[in-house]
Motif scaffolding. Structure first.
Motif, PDB file in Angstrom:
ATOM      1  N   HIS A  21       0.812  -1.222   0.000  1.00 54.14           N
ATOM      2  CA  HIS A  21       0.000   0.000   0.000  1.00 54.14           C
ATOM      3  C   HIS A  21       0.846   1.274   0.000  1.00 54.14           C
ATOM      4  O   HIS A  21       0.395   2.324   0.457  1.00 54.14           O
ATOM      5  CB  HIS A  21      -0.965   0.008   1.197  1.00 54.14           C
ATOM      6  N   THR A  22       2.067   1.190  -0.496  1.00 54.94           N
ATOM      7  CA  THR A  22       2.883   2.406  -0.652  1.00 54.94           C
ATOM      8  C   THR A  22       3.300   2.610  -2.104  1.00 54.94           C
ATOM      9  O   THR A  22       4.150   3.450  -2.398  1.00 54.94           O
ATOM     10  CB  THR A  22       4.152   2.342   0.242  1.00 54.94           C
ATOM     11  N   ASP A  23       2.679   1.854  -3.015  1.00 50.96           N
ATOM     12  CA  ASP A  23       3.070   1.906  -4.432  1.00 50.96           C
ATOM     13  C   ASP A  23       2.880   3.286  -5.040  1.00 50.96           C
ATOM     14  O   ASP A  23       3.679   3.715  -5.872  1.00 50.96           O
ATOM     15  CB  ASP A  23       2.260   0.879  -5.223  1.00 50.96           C
ATOM     16  N   GLN A  24       1.822   3.982  -4.635  1.00 50.07           N
ATOM     17  CA  GLN A  24       1.594   5.312  -5.200  1.00 50.07           C
ATOM     18  C   GLN A  24       2.712   6.266  -4.824  1.00 50.07           C
ATOM     19  O   GLN A  24       3.199   7.037  -5.661  1.00 50.07           O
ATOM     20  CB  GLN A  24       0.249   5.885  -4.736  1.00 50.07           C
ATOM     21  N   PHE A  25       3.150   6.209  -3.565  1.00 53.23           N
ATOM     22  CA  PHE A  25       4.257   7.069  -3.141  1.00 53.23           C
ATOM     23  C   PHE A  25       5.515   6.771  -3.944  1.00 53.23           C
ATOM     24  O   PHE A  25       6.230   7.678  -4.364  1.00 53.23           O
ATOM     25  CB  PHE A  25       4.552   6.860  -1.647  1.00 53.23           C
ATOM     26  N   LEU A  26       5.788   5.485  -4.164  1.00 55.00           N
ATOM     27  CA  LEU A  26       6.985   5.117  -4.908  1.00 55.00           C
ATOM     28  C   LEU A  26       6.921   5.642  -6.335  1.00 55.00           C
ATOM     29  O   LEU A  26       7.889   6.223  -6.842  1.00 55.00           O
ATOM     30  CB  LEU A  26       7.145   3.591  -4.909  1.00 55.00           C
ATOM     31  N   ALA A  27       5.788   5.447  -7.002  1.00 55.22           N
ATOM     32  CA  ALA A  27       5.652   5.912  -8.383  1.00 55.22           C
ATOM     33  C   ALA A  27       5.815   7.432  -8.466  1.00 55.22           C
ATOM     34  O   ALA A  27       6.454   7.952  -9.395  1.00 55.22           O
ATOM     35  CB  ALA A  27       4.299   5.491  -8.941  1.00 55.22           C
ATOM     36  N   VAL A  84       8.557   9.590   3.608  1.00 58.02           N
ATOM     37  CA  VAL A  84       7.949   8.637   2.682  1.00 58.02           C
ATOM     38  C   VAL A  84       8.884   7.454   2.426  1.00 58.02           C
ATOM     39  O   VAL A  84       8.448   6.298   2.358  1.00 58.02           O
ATOM     40  CB  VAL A  84       7.569   9.335   1.361  1.00 58.02           C
ATOM     41  N   LEU A  85      10.184   7.715   2.296  1.00 61.61           N
ATOM     42  CA  LEU A  85      11.132   6.615   2.130  1.00 61.61           C
ATOM     43  C   LEU A  85      11.092   5.683   3.334  1.00 61.61           C
ATOM     44  O   LEU A  85      11.119   4.452   3.188  1.00 61.61           O
ATOM     45  CB  LEU A  85      12.546   7.151   1.923  1.00 61.61           C
ATOM     46  N   ASP A  86      11.023   6.254   4.525  1.00 65.81           N
ATOM     47  CA  ASP A  86      10.930   5.426   5.734  1.00 65.81           C
ATOM     48  C   ASP A  86       9.648   4.609   5.731  1.00 65.81           C
ATOM     49  O   ASP A  86       9.648   3.431   6.110  1.00 65.81           O
ATOM     50  CB  ASP A  86      10.981   6.308   6.982  1.00 65.81           C
TER      51      ASP A  86
END
Length: 451
Positions: A62-68, A108-110
């Motif tokens: 559930h963090t895919d959007q942040f990564l993209a 966000v990286l954390d």
């Protein structure tokens, strides 16, 4: 619009990014196409493809959007965008870059458990290359699943991947694209996620197992128990057939004529009957019987097969394809009023601070949904202290299920893997819609595991 990158174009790519997709289980036909290519995997599980990849980013679910979005941001900073493509087809990219600046990089990286170095490695591997993003359904099993896909699409747009040979985004597209239905119906439609079965006198279930596969199984069972007549038409005994008032055995594909298209490629196949059996009835024959009983007009089976044959065209490889589907989707711009890509204009997600473990409901390598050999286990990292083979209770806000522990150190330690089709897994899932679609959100709830 809903146009996926055809799989034969993946064969022309230089880099393939498997984003939440496990081809060894769900898409083994892709494996011969990716030999010799640079492979990137983004997945919370160290899948077989991740173990052979050039780069595996094992981010939190559930963090895919942040990564993209962070990848798009750093791509812009490093002047890695395809500016010619963006000016022509996606001129809103500067505003989108400003939106990505709302993400606090360290926080966000954390949250993602991803390093700056991994972002750099990703961009180094994809810049100025023919790249195919191959996305799985797991990234969309959340309330903001559409935004996750749009963020990945935005990254692809920033790289200029649309409308070009060997480039694009492959995901679960529309299997009926460019095919019109020969049937005209005006029946009322209800959501599969929230269906209140007790509102109906009769429920006809065809080739499905709602008591297992619909979210929030406890609600579904209570609702189904209020139905006067439950009719089950299918191939397999399961939870739904067990409570049905009438079971009608179906015929499998060997014993009937059929047509098949796909949500991942443009092929169309005509499957002729190859054997006879006295057991079961085909979909067409059952429909014909019911239409006669109720005085409803129905054409011959041959009429409908020929209808679909009208959409098939034979290509140089001798295979049949759906006519007029684009080989390179969006090669002349996007299906919007101005022909331009539409970027997100807000971030609908926030950093997850809820307690609990992430539930992952991947496809099983031994079953198809709730058919064939079904799993009976909860898979956990061995560092959590649960013994292999012990019984545990997995609980969410929606319900609980008791399962046997199996160790899987390819998982993150903050995740529980329960394969789709496992009996009781959907006791844990909510009967809520995604924000911008009528999709179920099977991985929204966090869970707790106890002895």
């Amino acid at each position: 619009s809903n146009k996926t990158m055809p799989i034969h174009e993946i064969a022309k790519s230089e880099v393939v990014v498997f984003w939440g997709r496990n081809p060894h289980t769900t898409s083994s036909h892709l494996l011969p196409l990716i030999k010799g290519k640079t492979i990137i995997v983004i997945d919370p599980i160290k899948t077989p493809i991740a173990k052979m990849a050039d780069l595996h980013i094992q981010l939190k679910p559930h963090t895919d959007q942040f990564l993209a979005m962070l990848l798009a941001r750093f791509l812009h900073i490093e002047n890695g965008c395809d500016e010619e493509f963006l000016e022509k087809y996606a001129s809103g990219y500067e505003e989108y870059y400003e939106l990505t600046q709302n993400l606090r990089i360290k926080a966000v990286l954390d949250q993602m458990d991803v390093s700056l170095g991994q972002l750099g490695d990703f961009l180094r591997l994809v810049k100025e290359k023919k790249v195919a993003f191959v996305c799985g359904v797991g990234i969309q099993k959340y309330h903001n699943g559409a935004d996750v896909m749009r963020s990945i699409d935005a990254l692809a747009a920033m790289l200029g991947l649309f409308g070009k040979e060997g480039c694009g985004v492959n995901y679960l597209g529309a299997s009926r694209a460019n095919i019109s239905s020969p049937f005209v119906t005006q029946s009322k439609r209800v959501s599969k996620v929230l269906t209140e079965f007790s509102s109906f006198e009769t429920v006809f279930v065809q080739g499905a197992n709602p008591l297992s596969q619909m979210p929030d199984s406890n609600r579904v069972r209570a609702s189904m128990e209020g139905v006067k007549n439950v009719v089950y038409f299918g191939l397999f005994e399961n939870e739904t057939s067990e409570m049905a008032d009438l079971v009608i055995p179906a015929k499998n594909f060997l014993y009937k004529n059929d047509v098949r298209t796909s949500y991942s490629h443009n092929r169309i196949s005509f499957m002729p009957k190859v054997a006879e059996t006295d057991v079961g009835i085909s979909e067409y024959d059952l429909s014909a019987y019911l239409c006669r009983e109720f005085g409803i007009a129905l054409e011959s089976e041959e009429f409908y097969i020929n209808h679909f044959k009208g959409f098939a065209v034979q290509k140089i490889d001798g295979l049949l394809y759906v006519d007029k589907r684009e080989e390179n989707p969006y090669s002349n711009g996007f299906d919007t009023k101005d022909g331009e890509f539409v970027f997100l204009d807000e971030i609908g997600s926030k950093i997850d601070e809820e307690e609990g473990m992430y539930l992952i409901t991947s496809k099983s390598p031994t079953s198809l949904n709730s058919q064939f050999y079904r799993q009976e286990s909860a898979y956990l990292h061995s560092s959590l202290g649960f013994r292999e083979g012990e019984m545990v209770s997995v609980t969410s806000a929606s319900g609980s299920v008791r399962l046997v522990v199996r160790h899987n150190n390819d998982l993150r330690s903050d995740c529980v893997l329960i394969y789709s089709g496992t009996k009781g897994v959907n006791n844990l899932t909510p009967s809520k819609h995604a924000l911008s679609a009528k999709s179920a959100i099977f991985q929204e709830n966090k869970v707790e595991v106890k002895r």
